[in-house]
Design an enzyme around this catalytic site. Sequence first.
Site, PDB file in Angstrom:
ATOM      1  N   GLU A 132      52.051  24.346  54.319  1.00  0.00           N
ATOM      2  CA  GLU A 132      51.402  24.129  53.024  1.00  0.00           C
ATOM      3  C   GLU A 132      49.916  23.817  53.152  1.00  0.00           C
ATOM      4  O   GLU A 132      49.219  23.669  52.131  1.00  0.00           O
ATOM      5  CB  GLU A 132      52.102  22.983  52.283  1.00  0.00           C
ATOM      6  CG  GLU A 132      53.499  23.301  51.800  1.00  0.00           C
ATOM      7  CD  GLU A 132      54.547  23.296  52.894  1.00  0.00           C
ATOM      8  OE1 GLU A 132      55.579  23.971  52.742  1.00  0.00           O
ATOM      9  OE2 GLU A 132      54.322  22.605  53.918  1.00  0.00           O
ATOM     10  N   HIS A 179      60.915  29.653  64.545  1.00  0.00           N
ATOM     11  CA  HIS A 179      60.270  28.962  63.424  1.00  0.00           C
ATOM     12  C   HIS A 179      58.836  28.536  63.784  1.00  0.00           C
ATOM     13  O   HIS A 179      57.924  28.627  62.951  1.00  0.00           O
ATOM     14  CB  HIS A 179      61.103  27.735  63.045  1.00  0.00           C
ATOM     15  CG  HIS A 179      60.564  26.962  61.885  1.00  0.00           C
ATOM     16  ND1 HIS A 179      60.669  27.396  60.585  1.00  0.00           N
ATOM     17  CD2 HIS A 179      59.896  25.777  61.825  1.00  0.00           C
ATOM     18  CE1 HIS A 179      60.103  26.521  59.781  1.00  0.00           C
ATOM     19  NE2 HIS A 179      59.620  25.524  60.504  1.00  0.00           N
TER      20      HIS A 179
END
Length: 272
Positions: free
Chosen positions: A176, A206
């Site tokens: 983010e 990931h």
Amino acid sequence: MSSRDIDSTSENVLHDWAREDRETEAEDADGPENADQGAGTPAWGAATSPPEVEVAEAEPEVEPEPEPVPEPEPEIAADPTVEPESDPESEPRPDDEAALTVEPSHEHAAGELNLPDGYSVLEGLAEGGRRAVGLVVSRFNGSVTTQLLDGALAELAAAGVRQEAITIMVVPGAFELPLAATALAKTRRFACIVALGCVIRGDTPHFDYVSSEAASGLQLAALETGVPVSFGVLTLDRVEQAESRVGKGAEAVRSALEMADLFAHLRAAASR
């Protein structure tokens, strides 16, 4: 025919039957002595027995003899002067050793940039002055990002940036960071943005996706807004590597302040 003739005939028939019965009994009594005279032919109505069939007796099963058990060889005491041979499969391969031990590497080459004389040079300094700075910090891996934030705030104070000129925006994770940095830059209230985060490699891909998107997203935020956005995100293989790299927070502040000062000189030079 008279009744006398009938009685005579009946007596003769009975006499013949009695004689035949005596002869049959005499033949049976003769046994094997009269075998060549038809004694072997059974009389009418006599029962005959089937010929006997000889059955071969089954041979008894012979149990196999047990195999001899080899006697264990006597153990020989190891010679202390001779080193035991090592199993090549149990020894770690070079690739395994490299995976277990990660040597710290130099992150930059030593030396300063030498600029030639006679050229117009624009260069900024890591000075705060009256500039406003926006900090975007990831909450994930908070023990590491807290140290990055502490180092960044200490560096801002050392550069002369006042506390009221600093805005801290907290986001969930490193993914983010680009969006938050873009939002801060678009307000046009900050001379530069510093993004702080930490991504640690795990067992899945990931790590690769998050770290890659964070880096490219922060670069895109700077390109779209024209506001310097500094990359202060640690990408670690193990959490132990963070201890020697938490200084990246202060380094990201110096980079952001230098770019902000450089852009100020550029605007001043363009207006002349």
